[in-house]
Write a protein that holds these residues in place. Structure first.
Motif, PDB file in Angstrom:
ATOM      1  N   HIS A  17       0.667   1.201   6.676  1.00  0.00           N
ATOM      2  CA  HIS A  17       1.026   1.078   5.260  1.00  0.00           C
ATOM      3  C   HIS A  17       0.585   2.289   4.447  1.00  0.00           C
ATOM      4  N   LEU A  18      -0.168   3.217   5.052  1.00  0.00           N
ATOM      5  CA  LEU A  18      -0.582   4.432   4.353  1.00  0.00           C
ATOM      6  C   LEU A  18       0.618   5.251   3.880  1.00  0.00           C
ATOM      7  N   CYS A  19       1.772   4.999   4.446  1.00  0.00           N
ATOM      8  CA  CYS A  19       2.979   5.735   4.053  1.00  0.00           C
ATOM      9  C   CYS A  19       3.547   5.271   2.714  1.00  0.00           C
ATOM     10  N   CYS A  20       3.063   4.143   2.189  1.00  0.00           N
ATOM     11  CA  CYS A  20       3.610   3.653   0.920  1.00  0.00           C
ATOM     12  C   CYS A  20       2.559   2.953   0.066  1.00  0.00           C
ATOM     13  N   ASP A  21       1.284   3.277   0.255  1.00  0.00           N
ATOM     14  CA  ASP A  21       0.210   2.553  -0.420  1.00  0.00           C
ATOM     15  C   ASP A  21       0.224   2.694  -1.933  1.00  0.00           C
ATOM     16  N   GLY A  22       0.571   3.879  -2.421  1.00  0.00           N
ATOM     17  CA  GLY A  22       0.624   4.058  -3.869  1.00  0.00           C
ATOM     18  C   GLY A  22       1.634   3.132  -4.513  1.00  0.00           C
ATOM     19  N   THR A  23       2.792   3.008  -3.879  1.00  0.00           N
ATOM     20  CA  THR A  23       3.841   2.115  -4.376  1.00  0.00           C
ATOM     21  C   THR A  23       3.386   0.664  -4.298  1.00  0.00           C
ATOM     22  N   LEU A  24       2.727   0.297  -3.202  1.00  0.00           N
ATOM     23  CA  LEU A  24       2.240  -1.073  -3.056  1.00  0.00           C
ATOM     24  C   LEU A  24       1.245  -1.413  -4.169  1.00  0.00           C
ATOM     25  N   MET A  25       0.306  -0.512  -4.428  1.00  0.00           N
ATOM     26  CA  MET A  25      -0.682  -0.775  -5.470  1.00  0.00           C
ATOM     27  C   MET A  25      -0.036  -0.861  -6.847  1.00  0.00           C
ATOM     28  N   LYS A  26       0.980  -0.070  -7.064  1.00  0.00           N
ATOM     29  CA  LYS A  26       1.712  -0.112  -8.331  1.00  0.00           C
ATOM     30  C   LYS A  26       2.419  -1.454  -8.502  1.00  0.00           C
ATOM     31  N   LEU A  27       2.998  -1.954  -7.421  1.00  0.00           N
ATOM     32  CA  LEU A  27       3.672  -3.250  -7.467  1.00  0.00           C
ATOM     33  C   LEU A  27       2.670  -4.398  -7.652  1.00  0.00           C
ATOM     34  N   VAL A  28       1.537  -4.314  -6.967  1.00  0.00           N
ATOM     35  CA  VAL A  28       0.492  -5.329  -7.125  1.00  0.00           C
ATOM     36  C   VAL A  28       0.024  -5.383  -8.572  1.00  0.00           C
ATOM     37  N   ASP A  29      -0.162  -4.228  -9.189  1.00  0.00           N
ATOM     38  CA  ASP A  29      -0.622  -4.174 -10.577  1.00  0.00           C
ATOM     39  C   ASP A  29       0.391  -4.755 -11.544  1.00  0.00           C
ATOM     40  N   ASN A  30       1.639  -4.887 -11.074  1.00  0.00           N
ATOM     41  CA  ASN A  30       2.683  -5.480 -11.909  1.00  0.00           C
ATOM     42  C   ASN A  30       3.045  -6.897 -11.479  1.00  0.00           C
ATOM     43  N   GLY A  31       2.142  -7.529 -10.734  1.00  0.00           N
ATOM     44  CA  GLY A  31       2.277  -8.948 -10.460  1.00  0.00           C
ATOM     45  C   GLY A  31       3.065  -9.335  -9.229  1.00  0.00           C
ATOM     46  N   PHE A  32       3.405  -8.396  -8.369  1.00  0.00           N
ATOM     47  CA  PHE A  32       4.152  -8.732  -7.159  1.00  0.00           C
ATOM     48  C   PHE A  32       3.216  -9.239  -6.064  1.00  0.00           C
TER      49      PHE A  32
END
Length: 236
Positions: A16-31
């Motif tokens: 998941h290191l290939c998309c972690d920034g996007t994942l954290m951004k989505l988590v911060d928006n309630g996903f």
């Protein structure tokens, strides 16, 4: 948005290191993110400084994965328990993935780029591509109610994808650097530099410090309403 489930399918515990920034951004928006990892990565090379027995590497990698999931905010982790470097696309595995897709009914599925350097990444990509497609058909009803995933994307890898969508992750750059330290058994300094180089390269084309790249999935026409709702978050 009612459905905020996102499924991430990876081959090994650190992929998941290939998309972690996007994942954290989505988590911060309630996903609500669920990561499904196909193997425990037991055939990997050991990069840790301390001495480590090969037979204990599986436990260590899964431990790191758990810590990393908590750091990112991934809500659920599912390990399929397949043999590292010894699994292939077959109907049984496709059905296994279909069942997960139909259970969680995600708005977004992310998996490996289909022409990455690692054969396991490529196999996972083929399996998930077919499962995403078949999960929307009116077949195999014993696997759950059919679900047509609105958005299906391939994440970047060591071999860069086409770059259909770029996500600004500049605000998460420091957290990505922290996250890489969790994977002490896997990431050499060269590997860390490679990851940072890729997201910096992608950021160049967005005029930002860092970005992550995604390619649109095969045989998965986008539902524009779902894409628009997610892009509104990605653009902030």
């Amino acid at each position: 948005m009612k459905n905020k489930n996102i499924l991430l399918f990876t081959a090994h515990p650190d992929d998941h290191l290939c998309c972690d920034g996007t994942l954290m951004k989505l988590v911060d928006n309630g996903f609500y993110i669920i990561e499904v990892v196909f193997t425990s990565g037991e055939q990997s090379v050991w990069y840790g400084k301390e001495k480590f027995k090969k037979e204990d590497l599986k436990k260590q990698r899964m431990k790191e994965w758990l810590l990393a999931r908590k750091f990112i905010g991934i809500k659920e982790g599912i390990g399929l328990g397949l043999k590292d470097s010894d699994f292939n696309r077959d109907l049984r595995t496709i059905h296994l993935v279909m069942k997960i897709i139909r259970k969680y009914k995600p708005i977004l599925v992310i998996t490996h780029y289909y022409q990455d350097y690692h054969r396991d990444h490529n196999e996972v990509s083929k399996i998930v591509t077919e499962a995403v497609d078949r999960a929307g058909w009116g077949i195999s009803k014993d696997l759950g109610e059919p679900h047509k995933t609105p958005i299906f994307l391939y994440m970047d890898g060591e071999y860069l994808n086409r770059g259909d969508i770029l996500i600004d992750i500049s605000d998460y750059l420091d957290k990505i650097k922290e996250l890489m330290e969790i994977y002490g058994s896997q990431l050499s300094e060269r590997a860390k530099n490679l990851i940072l180089s890729i997201i910096t390269y992608r950021g160049f084309f967005m005029r930002t410090k860092a970005a992550e790249s995604f390619e649109l999935g095969f045989r998965a026409p986008l539902k524009l309403k779902g894409l628009e709702e997610i892009l509104k978050i990605w653009e902030t």
